[in-house]
Scaffold this motif. Structure first.
Motif, mmCIF file in Angstrom:
data_model
loop_
_atom_site.group_PDB
_atom_site.id
_atom_site.type_symbol
_atom_site.label_atom_id
_atom_site.label_comp_id
_atom_site.label_asym_id
_atom_site.label_seq_id
_atom_site.Cartn_x
_atom_site.Cartn_y
_atom_site.Cartn_z
ATOM 1 N N ASN A 245 -4.783 8.144 -3.957
ATOM 2 C CA ASN A 245 -5.479 7.003 -4.551
ATOM 3 C C ASN A 245 -4.599 5.750 -4.581
ATOM 4 O O ASN A 245 -4.387 5.138 -5.631
ATOM 5 N N LEU A 246 -4.119 5.351 -3.412
ATOM 6 C CA LEU A 246 -3.140 4.263 -3.327
ATOM 7 C C LEU A 246 -3.546 3.204 -2.297
ATOM 8 O O LEU A 246 -2.684 2.642 -1.613
ATOM 9 N N ALA A 247 -4.831 2.902 -2.194
ATOM 10 C CA ALA A 247 -5.288 2.018 -1.121
ATOM 11 C C ALA A 247 -4.551 0.686 -1.103
ATOM 12 O O ALA A 247 -4.248 0.145 -0.038
ATOM 13 N N ALA A 248 -4.248 0.145 -2.265
ATOM 14 C CA ALA A 248 -3.674 -1.199 -2.321
ATOM 15 C C ALA A 248 -2.203 -1.270 -1.913
ATOM 16 O O ALA A 248 -1.668 -2.366 -1.762
ATOM 17 N N ILE A 249 -1.543 -0.129 -1.688
ATOM 18 C CA ILE A 249 -0.137 -0.214 -1.282
ATOM 19 C C ILE A 249 0.004 -0.612 0.178
ATOM 20 O O ILE A 249 1.099 -0.970 0.620
ATOM 21 N N ARG A 250 -1.093 -0.523 0.951
ATOM 22 C CA ARG A 250 -1.114 -1.012 2.328
ATOM 23 C C ARG A 250 -0.017 -0.378 3.166
ATOM 24 O O ARG A 250 0.892 -1.033 3.674
ATOM 25 N N CYS A 251 -0.106 0.923 3.324
ATOM 26 C CA CYS A 251 0.919 1.655 4.061
ATOM 27 C C CYS A 251 0.267 2.816 4.800
ATOM 28 O O CYS A 251 -0.384 3.655 4.166
ATOM 29 N N ALA A 252 0.429 2.846 6.120
ATOM 30 C CA ALA A 252 -0.174 3.897 6.937
ATOM 31 C C ALA A 252 0.794 4.309 8.036
ATOM 32 O O ALA A 252 1.778 3.624 8.319
ATOM 33 N N ILE A 253 0.477 5.435 8.653
ATOM 34 C CA ILE A 253 1.334 6.056 9.659
ATOM 35 C C ILE A 253 0.553 6.237 10.957
ATOM 36 O O ILE A 253 -0.601 6.665 10.947
ATOM 37 N N THR A 254 1.203 5.931 12.079
ATOM 38 C CA THR A 254 0.677 6.268 13.396
ATOM 39 C C THR A 254 1.695 7.148 14.099
ATOM 40 O O THR A 254 2.872 6.784 14.194
ATOM 41 N N HIS A 255 1.245 8.307 14.574
ATOM 42 C CA HIS A 255 2.096 9.182 15.379
ATOM 43 C C HIS A 255 1.595 9.087 16.817
ATOM 44 O O HIS A 255 0.472 9.481 17.125
ATOM 45 N N TRP A 256 2.431 8.535 17.694
ATOM 46 C CA TRP A 256 2.047 8.223 19.064
ATOM 47 C C TRP A 256 2.428 9.376 19.985
ATOM 48 O O TRP A 256 3.614 9.620 20.233
#
Length: 397
Positions: A245-256
């Protein structure tokens, strides 16, 4: 129905409506005070204490300067470790890159891997911002309808294979666990999808942001973990934001997974697509390292809530077709048999003062559907269900 509910869970069921309505986030701030929101995919629960503590500690240290990450943020190794621990997937930390959110991750991958007019196979129904992304980027969406069976929602593998072949798709956008149906793709389904991807040389963009919100006995399997071939053709998108529940921290991961695509990504100017906030990294690391106990309680509450929604609707409004979600905190409800004279989202808002998502933004054949967010206290959920039932039982005649 209240006697069917187990005892309240502290920190999850002691939510005050005035406290919720004081929030400035879109879920509670946008509706008027007479409207009860159960729409956008934010949970109502407070921030996990380990995450709040970590953020407070960073602020108390006045530690808001430029981060010292010469080789990438510590999220890269933390992600790889969590994938091994949770799913026995040996994801490579060297292939992880950070972005501000999952939609940006998707748009960046599409920008680098495809051109305008390229065909992208996508499950429908689907998360509206994903479908909107394909439209605005002028990528040709090729819808692959999920099958509504007596045993729940399922992937239509034959339809996928036919659609990919007929439209010369370059990419499959795969959402697993699936939003909005709540289906967790089985190993058999994933294996068949991987065979289709190999046969047609598809790149797979796998959104796995709901992976940690799966209910037993269902099990999440990362698509890239299926085989060496799947790993080489898959870009995995995820984040701690849904499960904590942390949508506002604006942090995501992409594994290429694809070598050439990762190289192309790293050839871009380093700040062209933005950089992740250090506080987003602090919050994500705290969630992954210290949030498992909180998440266990969360899943207990969500499991209870999904079963309660299922039971109440089956007994009090059986005309609304739905399945017990296998994952997520979203219920996908079909009002078709009610033959409403207006879109169901409009109906529940006007008659019940209840704000839900649903309808055509989720794709073809979704006009009669509602998406209900049940990630709230049992008291608020009871009021949501009461308003929903009253609104849908009201006749136009």
């Amino acid at each position: 129905m209240k006697d069917l509910l187990p005892p309240a869970v502290r920190g999850f069921d002691d939510l005050d409506l005035s406290w919720l309505r004081a929030r400035q986030s879109v879920k509670w701030h946008r509706p008027t005070r007479d409207v009860l929101p159960a729409w956008v995919a934010d949970m109502d629960f407070p921030t996990p204490p380990p995450v709040a503590d970590a953020l407070h500690e960073a602020i108390d240290r006045y530690d808001l300067g430029y981060p010292d990450w010469p080789d990438g943020s510590p999220l890269r190794a933390a992600f790889a470790r969590r994938m091994v621990e949770r799913y026995a997937w040996a994801a490579s930390a060297d292939r992880v890159r950070e972005q501000t959110d999952l939609i940006q991750c998707l748009q960046l991958v599409l920008h680098l891997a495809t051109a305008e007019g390229d065909a992208v196979a996508v499950q429908v129904p689907n998360y509206p911002p994903f479908l909107a992304t394909l439209r605005t980027m002028n990528r040709r969406a090729v819808p692959v309808p999920m099958r509504d069976t007596e045993d729940g929602w399922r992937m239509d593998i034959a339809a996928l294979d036919a659609a990919v072949a007929a439209n010369h798709c370059k990419v499959l956008l795969l959402v697993n666990p699936h939003n909005p149906t709540g289906h967790v793709l089985t190993l058999d389904e994933l294996t068949d999808i991987a065979a289709t991807a190999k046969r047609h040389d598809l790149m797979v963009i796998s959104d796995e942001i709901h992976a940690e919100l799966v209910y037993s006995p269902h099990r999440h399997v990362p698509f890239a973990s299926l085989s060496d071939d799947a790993a080489r053709r898959t870009v995995t998108l995820t984040s701690a934001t849904k499960a904590f529940n942390l949508a506002a921290i604006r942090c995501a991961i992409t594994h290429w997974g694809p070598d050439r695509l990762l190289a192309r990504r790293d050839e871009q100017p380093p700040d062209l697509y933005g950089t992740v906030s250090p506080l987003g990294v602090v919050a994500t690391l705290a969630a992954w390292r210290h949030g498992d106990a909180w998440q266990k309680d969360l899943l207990t509450v969500l499991d209870r809530n999904r079963r309660h929604v299922h039971h109440v609707l089956r007994t009090r409004l059986p005309q609304v077709r739905h399945h017990l979600p296998e994952a997520t905190y979203l219920a996908w409800l079909d009002t078709q048999s009610l033959a409403l004279e207006e879109p169901p989202v409009d109906r529940v808002l006007s008659k019940g003062r209840l704000l839900l998502d649903g309808g055509t933004p989720f794709g073809p054949q979704s006009s009669t559907f509602l998406r209900l967010n049940f990630a709230t206290s049992h008291q608020v959920l009871e009021e949501v269900l009461a308003r929903l039932i009253d609104a849908l039982r009201t006749t136009d005649r």
